[in-house]
Scaffold this active site. Structure first.
Site, PDB file in Angstrom:
ATOM      1  N   SER A 284      99.398 148.668  22.655  1.00  0.00           N
ATOM      2  CA  SER A 284      98.865 148.031  21.447  1.00  0.00           C
ATOM      3  C   SER A 284      99.520 148.630  20.225  1.00  0.00           C
ATOM      4  O   SER A 284     100.140 149.702  20.292  1.00  0.00           O
ATOM      5  CB  SER A 284      97.342 148.195  21.314  1.00  0.00           C
TER       6      SER A 284
ATOM      7  N   SER B 217      98.844 143.842  25.390  1.00  0.00           N
ATOM      8  CA  SER B 217      99.033 144.586  24.144  1.00  0.00           C
ATOM      9  C   SER B 217      98.232 143.937  23.030  1.00  0.00           C
ATOM     10  O   SER B 217      98.339 142.733  22.790  1.00  0.00           O
ATOM     11  CB  SER B 217     100.525 144.606  23.769  1.00  0.00           C
TER      12      SER B 217
ATOM     13  N   ASP C 278      98.085 143.422  19.339  1.00  0.00           N
ATOM     14  CA  ASP C 278      99.016 143.527  18.213  1.00  0.00           C
ATOM     15  C   ASP C 278      98.344 142.968  16.963  1.00  0.00           C
ATOM     16  O   ASP C 278      98.247 141.751  16.787  1.00  0.00           O
ATOM     17  CB  ASP C 278     100.305 142.765  18.519  1.00  0.00           C
TER      18      ASP C 278
END
Length: 386
Positions: free
Chosen positions: A262, A300, A302
């Site tokens: 992340s 992830s 983001d």
């Protein structure tokens, strides 16, 4: 000498880190990307090349390194030094991939404003992050009547180097990060919320950078702070790095090298932007993330959150009551700000990697080491890539 290819599982070493007290490692001996002779982008940074180049913005960090397995912490960003709850700042939120736990996100999206410090920590510490913000906000003078607070807490998962299930971050740690926040230089690398993070298979962490526009373009400053903990194929100022180092996502045409993780990107500016244009500014931060080779993978989270400190757009009680006008920078003059945020985001990520130090821990009973980027190897790669 270029290291041989390494799988994530190969970060295991034969020694165990000895028990140690809480230590803050600033990584000041390690270089930034500019120290290596590279200057990403075309715009100039501010005097500090940090998010604190935006006047009034303060950063506080608490680093927790305990025993052989605690590698975590808290990073707090305060938009200004006044009453954040009464004098809210306009804000915009952008999500490239939503695998994350960003507390307070829906109200920021709905109302376009922030009324607390922004706190970054690890995934399982979002709750004490909220508690700490509430403790700090409710005890401020003049807040005796407050019954609702939208705490903004972002996270990345540092479980690769930190015993995340121990949940050692406390509300008191969060309050300490907020109360010790200051302007000036910002520690980067394996500090605060970046103490246990990993990026591109190397040690990640906290990074920051800024850009100043020429006076003819408004003279505004854009500052970025990141918590890097993601994967992909690392590129530094246009030079491929991950591949020659033999460490990158899909190196063996399978998901042997993880790209999950992340990133939290916090953007500050003194330009008088509406929440709508702050959301557009946050969108462009991902251009800088992309330049570093991010995979934007399924696992992830983001996130980019942007706010303006300009007095003319601050959400004061008078303006919320419709008793004052609001300045709004026009759409047609946004493009230089878009360039600034992309450049600052790219450089902040590179600095988060370069300033981080090799970190050793014990996870699930096994010793683990995540190496920092080798500076001398990078010098050679970057010299060839010019």
């Amino acid at each position: 000498m270029i290291r041989p290819p390494l799988m994530w599982s190969a970060f295991v070493v034969a020694t165990v880190l000895a028990t140690s007290p809480v230590v803050a490692q600033t990584g000041e001996a390690r270089p930034t990307i500019r120290d290596l002779g590279r200057t990403p982008g075309v715009l100039s940074p501010g005097p500090l090349n940090a998010i604190t180049d935006v006047a009034g913005v303060r950063v506080g960090q608490v680093t927790l390194r305990r025993g052989d397995s605690i590698r975590t912490g808290v990073t707090a960003i305060l938009p200004h030094g006044g009453d954040l709850f009464r004098d809210k700042v306009p804000a915009g939120l952008s999500v490239a991939n939503g695998f994350g736990k960003l507390a307070g996100a829906t109200q920021v999206k709905e109302l376009g404003e922030i009324e607390t410090p922004i706190v970054l920590t690890n995934t399982l510490s979002v709750a004490p992050g909220i508690e700490g913000i509430l403790d700090w906000t409710l005890k401020q003078p003049g807040h005796e009547d407050i019954r609702s607070v939208n705490a903004v807490v972002g996270e990345t998962n540092d479980g690769g180097l930190n015993d995340i299930r121990a949940r050692v971050v406390t509300a008191a740690d969060v309050v300490r990060a907020i109360e010790t926040a200051s302007g000036g230089p910002v520690d980067q690398g394996a500090v605060g919320a970046g103490t246990g993070t990993i990026a591109f298979g190397f040690k990640g962490g906290i990074g920051t950078s800024s850009r100043q526009l020429p006076s003819a373009l408004g003279g505004f400053t854009v500052g970025v702070l990141v918590q890097s903990n993601f994967g992909g194929v690392l590129s530094m100022d246009g030079t491929p790095v991950g591949e020659p180092l033999g460490r990158y996502f899909l190196r063996q045409e399978v998901e042997a090298e993880r790209a999950d993780g992340s990133i939290m990107i916090v953007v500050a500016t003194d330009a008088p932007l509406s929440d709508r244009n702050l959301e557009r500014l946050a969108d462009r931060a991902f251009a800088g993330l992309s330049r570093t080779g991010a995979a934007f993978s399924n696992g992830s989270g983001d996130y980019a959150i942007a706010f303006s400190t300009h007095e003319g757009v601050r959400r004061t009680p008078e303006r919320r009551g419709g008793q004052a006008t609001v300045v709004d920078w026009p759409n047609d003059r946004m493009s230089p700000l878009f360039v600034a945020v992309a450049e600052a985001t790219e450089e902040a990520i590179l600095n988060s990697l370069l300033k981080a130090e090799t970190t050793t821990s014990v996870i699930d009973g096994k010793p683990v080491t995540v190496e920092a980027l080798d500076v001398e190897t990078l010098r050679g790669l970057l010299a060839v890539g010019r």
